[in-house]
Design a protein around this motif. Sequence first.
Motif, PDB file in Angstrom:
ATOM      1  N   THR A   1      -0.401 -23.910   1.837  1.00 17.19           N
ATOM      2  CA  THR A   1       0.345 -24.185   3.046  1.00 17.19           C
ATOM      3  C   THR A   1       0.683 -23.071   3.800  1.00 17.19           C
ATOM      4  OG1 THR A   1       2.416 -24.676   2.013  1.00 17.19           O
ATOM      5  CG2 THR A   1       1.201 -26.758   2.349  1.00 17.19           C
ATOM      6  N   ILE A   2       0.275 -21.830   3.005  1.00 18.25           N
ATOM      7  CA  ILE A   2       0.846 -20.706   3.468  1.00 18.25           C
ATOM      8  C   ILE A   2      -0.323 -19.665   3.900  1.00 18.25           C
ATOM      9  CG2 ILE A   2       1.935 -18.400   2.626  1.00 18.25           C
ATOM     10  CD1 ILE A   2       3.424 -20.099   0.595  1.00 18.25           C
ATOM     11  N   ILE A   3      -1.255 -19.722   3.356  1.00 20.08           N
ATOM     12  CA  ILE A   3      -2.461 -18.851   3.790  1.00 20.08           C
ATOM     13  C   ILE A   3      -3.015 -19.537   5.044  1.00 20.08           C
ATOM     14  CG2 ILE A   3      -4.739 -17.901   3.375  1.00 20.08           C
ATOM     15  CD1 ILE A   3      -3.851 -17.796   0.481  1.00 20.08           C
ATOM     16  N   PRO A   4      -3.309 -18.701   5.948  1.00 20.93           N
ATOM     17  CA  PRO A   4      -4.079 -19.298   7.271  1.00 20.93           C
ATOM     18  C   PRO A   4      -5.362 -19.800   7.015  1.00 20.93           C
ATOM     19  CG  PRO A   4      -3.077 -17.209   7.791  1.00 20.93           C
ATOM     20  CD  PRO A   4      -3.011 -17.148   6.271  1.00 20.93           C
ATOM     21  N   ILE A   5      -5.657 -21.036   7.497  1.00 19.40           N
ATOM     22  CA  ILE A   5      -6.860 -21.725   7.375  1.00 19.40           C
ATOM     23  C   ILE A   5      -7.574 -21.685   8.614  1.00 19.40           C
ATOM     24  CG2 ILE A   5      -8.091 -23.755   6.882  1.00 19.40           C
ATOM     25  CD1 ILE A   5      -5.977 -24.279   4.849  1.00 19.40           C
ATOM     26  N   VAL A   6      -8.872 -21.283   8.980  1.00 17.47           N
ATOM     27  CA  VAL A   6      -9.526 -21.325  10.377  1.00 17.47           C
ATOM     28  C   VAL A   6     -10.737 -22.070   9.909  1.00 17.47           C
ATOM     29  CG1 VAL A   6     -10.641 -20.220  12.109  1.00 17.47           C
ATOM     30  CG2 VAL A   6      -8.538 -19.337  10.971  1.00 17.47           C
ATOM     31  N   ALA A   7     -10.679 -23.348  10.258  1.00 15.73           N
ATOM     32  CA  ALA A   7     -11.982 -24.172   9.798  1.00 15.73           C
ATOM     33  C   ALA A   7     -13.182 -24.328  10.773  1.00 15.73           C
ATOM     34  CB  ALA A   7     -11.459 -25.813   9.749  1.00 15.73           C
ATOM     35  N   ASP A   8     -14.389 -24.359  10.379  1.00 14.12           N
ATOM     36  CA  ASP A   8     -15.537 -24.631  10.897  1.00 14.12           C
ATOM     37  C   ASP A   8     -15.909 -26.216  10.514  1.00 14.12           C
ATOM     38  OD1 ASP A   8     -18.496 -25.153  11.677  1.00 14.12           O
ATOM     39  OD2 ASP A   8     -18.143 -22.992  12.415  1.00 14.12           O
ATOM     40  N   ASP A   9     -15.614 -27.119  11.366  1.00  8.70           N
ATOM     41  CA  ASP A   9     -15.892 -28.575  10.765  1.00  8.70           C
ATOM     42  C   ASP A   9     -16.566 -29.298  12.134  1.00  8.70           C
ATOM     43  OD1 ASP A   9     -15.373 -31.111  10.443  1.00  8.70           O
ATOM     44  OD2 ASP A   9     -13.237 -30.810   9.526  1.00  8.70           O
ATOM     45  N   LEU A  10     -17.555 -29.806  11.736  1.00 12.53           N
ATOM     46  CA  LEU A  10     -18.299 -30.462  12.718  1.00 12.53           C
ATOM     47  C   LEU A  10     -18.391 -31.806  12.956  1.00 12.53           C
ATOM     48  CD1 LEU A  10     -21.719 -28.264  12.873  1.00 12.53           C
ATOM     49  CD2 LEU A  10     -19.580 -27.869  14.139  1.00 12.53           C
ATOM     50  N   GLU A  11     -17.549 -32.316  11.743  1.00  8.08           N
ATOM     51  CA  GLU A  11     -17.322 -34.030  11.716  1.00  8.08           C
ATOM     52  C   GLU A  11     -16.029 -34.706  12.055  1.00  8.08           C
ATOM     53  OE1 GLU A  11     -20.663 -32.273   9.937  1.00  8.08           O
ATOM     54  OE2 GLU A  11     -18.675 -31.816   8.895  1.00  8.08           O
ATOM     55  N   SER A  12     -14.905 -33.731  11.852  1.00 10.30           N
ATOM     56  CA  SER A  12     -13.470 -34.397  11.988  1.00 10.30           C
ATOM     57  C   SER A  12     -12.914 -34.281  13.229  1.00 10.30           C
ATOM     58  CB  SER A  12     -12.604 -33.628  10.964  1.00 10.30           C
ATOM     59  OG  SER A  12     -13.106 -33.666   9.708  1.00 10.30           O
ATOM     60  N   ASP A  13     -12.250 -35.227  13.555  1.00  7.47           N
ATOM     61  CA  ASP A  13     -11.176 -35.348  14.593  1.00  7.47           C
ATOM     62  C   ASP A  13      -9.878 -34.716  13.968  1.00  7.47           C
ATOM     63  OD1 ASP A  13      -8.862 -36.011  16.028  1.00  7.47           O
ATOM     64  OD2 ASP A  13      -9.694 -37.591  17.195  1.00  7.47           O
ATOM     65  N   PRO A  14      -9.527 -33.592  14.238  1.00  9.49           N
ATOM     66  CA  PRO A  14      -8.303 -32.718  13.647  1.00  9.49           C
ATOM     67  C   PRO A  14      -7.173 -33.319  13.757  1.00  9.49           C
ATOM     68  CG  PRO A  14      -8.966 -31.479  15.631  1.00  9.49           C
ATOM     69  CD  PRO A  14     -10.007 -32.581  15.425  1.00  9.49           C
ATOM     70  N   VAL A  15      -6.909 -33.945  14.873  1.00  5.69           N
ATOM     71  CA  VAL A  15      -5.511 -34.662  14.758  1.00  5.69           C
ATOM     72  C   VAL A  15      -5.431 -36.137  14.204  1.00  5.69           C
ATOM     73  CG1 VAL A  15      -4.010 -35.702  16.403  1.00  5.69           C
ATOM     74  CG2 VAL A  15      -5.120 -33.610  17.338  1.00  5.69           C
ATOM     75  N   ARG A  16      -6.552 -36.800  14.407  1.00  3.46           N
ATOM     76  CA  ARG A  16      -6.617 -38.088  13.660  1.00  3.46           C
ATOM     77  C   ARG A  16      -6.662 -37.874  11.949  1.00  3.46           C
ATOM     78  NH1 ARG A  16     -11.181 -42.383  15.065  1.00  3.46           N
ATOM     79  NH2 ARG A  16     -11.273 -43.759  13.478  1.00  3.46           N
ATOM     80  N   SER A  17      -7.420 -36.810  11.855  1.00  2.00           N
ATOM     81  CA  SER A  17      -7.590 -36.637  10.221  1.00  2.00           C
ATOM     82  C   SER A  17      -6.250 -35.981   9.604  1.00  2.00           C
ATOM     83  CB  SER A  17      -8.889 -35.795  10.105  1.00  2.00           C
ATOM     84  OG  SER A  17      -9.752 -36.220  10.606  1.00  2.00           O
ATOM     85  N   GLY A  18      -5.159 -35.632  10.505  1.00  2.00           N
ATOM     86  CA  GLY A  18      -3.927 -35.224   9.917  1.00  2.00           C
ATOM     87  C   GLY A  18      -4.053 -33.680   9.564  1.00  2.00           C
ATOM     88  N   PHE A  19      -5.092 -32.766  10.301  1.00  2.00           N
ATOM     89  CA  PHE A  19      -5.252 -31.462  10.003  1.00  2.00           C
ATOM     90  C   PHE A  19      -4.075 -30.627  11.000  1.00  2.00           C
ATOM     91  CE2 PHE A  19     -10.059 -32.521   8.863  1.00  2.00           C
ATOM     92  CZ  PHE A  19      -9.453 -32.701   7.225  1.00  2.00           C
ATOM     93  N   VAL A  20      -3.917 -30.917  12.050  1.00  2.00           N
ATOM     94  CA  VAL A  20      -3.217 -30.335  12.775  1.00  2.00           C
ATOM     95  C   VAL A  20      -2.437 -31.362  13.754  1.00  2.00           C
ATOM     96  CG1 VAL A  20      -4.840 -28.624  13.350  1.00  2.00           C
ATOM     97  CG2 VAL A  20      -4.960 -30.570  14.861  1.00  2.00           C
ATOM     98  N   ALA A  21      -1.285 -30.901  14.332  1.00  2.00           N
ATOM     99  CA  ALA A  21      -0.494 -31.654  15.045  1.00  2.00           C
ATOM    100  C   ALA A  21      -0.913 -32.233  16.309  1.00  2.00           C
ATOM    101  CB  ALA A  21       1.055 -31.151  15.238  1.00  2.00           C
ATOM    102  N   SER A  22      -1.472 -31.178  17.180  1.00  2.00           N
ATOM    103  CA  SER A  22      -2.223 -31.409  18.350  1.00  2.00           C
ATOM    104  C   SER A  22      -3.306 -30.204  18.549  1.00  2.00           C
ATOM    105  CB  SER A  22      -1.034 -31.242  19.525  1.00  2.00           C
ATOM    106  OG  SER A  22      -0.554 -30.187  19.859  1.00  2.00           O
ATOM    107  N   LEU A  23      -4.146 -30.377  19.555  1.00  2.00           N
ATOM    108  CA  LEU A  23      -5.286 -29.615  19.543  1.00  2.00           C
ATOM    109  C   LEU A  23      -4.618 -28.420  20.455  1.00  2.00           C
ATOM    110  CD1 LEU A  23      -8.032 -31.698  21.207  1.00  2.00           C
ATOM    111  CD2 LEU A  23      -7.533 -31.050  18.908  1.00  2.00           C
ATOM    112  N   SER A  24      -3.585 -28.267  21.026  1.00  3.39           N
ATOM    113  CA  SER A  24      -3.210 -26.928  21.790  1.00  3.39           C
ATOM    114  C   SER A  24      -2.161 -26.501  20.877  1.00  3.39           C
ATOM    115  CB  SER A  24      -2.437 -27.320  23.011  1.00  3.39           C
ATOM    116  OG  SER A  24      -1.446 -28.717  22.982  1.00  3.39           O
ATOM    117  N   HIS A  25      -1.334 -27.006  20.005  1.00  5.94           N
ATOM    118  CA  HIS A  25      -0.246 -26.484  19.277  1.00  5.94           C
ATOM    119  C   HIS A  25      -0.514 -27.244  17.873  1.00  5.94           C
ATOM    120  CE1 HIS A  25       1.592 -26.031  23.247  1.00  5.94           C
ATOM    121  NE2 HIS A  25       1.812 -24.758  22.590  1.00  5.94           N
TER     122      HIS A  25
END
Length: 320
Positions: A104-128
């Motif tokens: 939860t500390i090291i920055p993660i920059v994903a290349d993900d062609l399948e996920s909805d990042p918000v719906r999947s719980g990866f990010v809080a929102s697209l803009s933030h």
Amino acid sequence: MATLGGAALAWPLAAFAQQASKPQQIGFLYPGLGAVAGTRIAALREGLRAVGYADADRVEILMRASEGDPSKLAALAADLVARKVDVIVPASPSALRAAKAATTIIPIVADDLESDPVRSGFVASLSHPGGNITGVFADFPEFGMKWLELLKEAIPALSNVVVLWDSATGPIQRDAVEAAGRLLNVKLEVMEIQTVADLGRVFATAGEQRSDAIVILSSPIFGTNPKLIAELTLAHHIPTATLFPDIARAGSLMAYGPNLLGTFRQTGTMVGKVLQGLKPADLPVERPTKFEMVINLKTAKALGLNLPTSLMLRADEVVE
């Protein structure tokens, strides 16, 4: 004593200088075959240069590939965390989940062609994004409709289609293509793929059933094996449509989707911004910006298809 004291002082200064000049490290967590990851890594480095990251050529990229075995990803992610890399770049939903679980500390920059990042719980929102994860995401459900529409143009009598789906990517694409099938009055049979070894079996089944075509949803299993899919397309005489242009170039009938290497260059620009000091929490999620339609005319002829001129003219690339 003065000489000894000077030497003692010089040593920590030299050590500090060496440490200060140590190149930053990117951990590249790849779910496919390491042998084909080179072009992705090169594109990532191009992105670093494009954003003006001064050490683009010196940065170390530690590639960890699961060789198609998703059970290895957790250990590979843990290894990158233990090495204290500066950024982790996971290239798939399964790799991203492994990286997310590992730190939860090291920055993660994903290349993900399948996920909805918000719906999947990866990010809080697209803009933030709000945490340590951001990246390039491409969960475009409308692709399912696009692939079926293109196949109907190529095969006007299209009525039954097999859909290859990797359950590890989640249900978004599957649900979207099933909805498109209902709208277009095309009967779909979804076949689940879990490993590369499953591909031969499902192509053989589709051939025995005399399916009109196969739609291949987005997954690292498919995207990292274009030659195999092309061979199966021709061996079983079944037209195939997919997200990945590289598969169509290799011998699938057609593809419509983002330029794969373009997404890695785009990811590289985001990684460069993080290495320059921006936090993933404040770096908005991006979408692919370049899309292409590739038609393999050579494969069409081999399958006995006479493609309409209107379809050919819309292609960004025709393989002859």
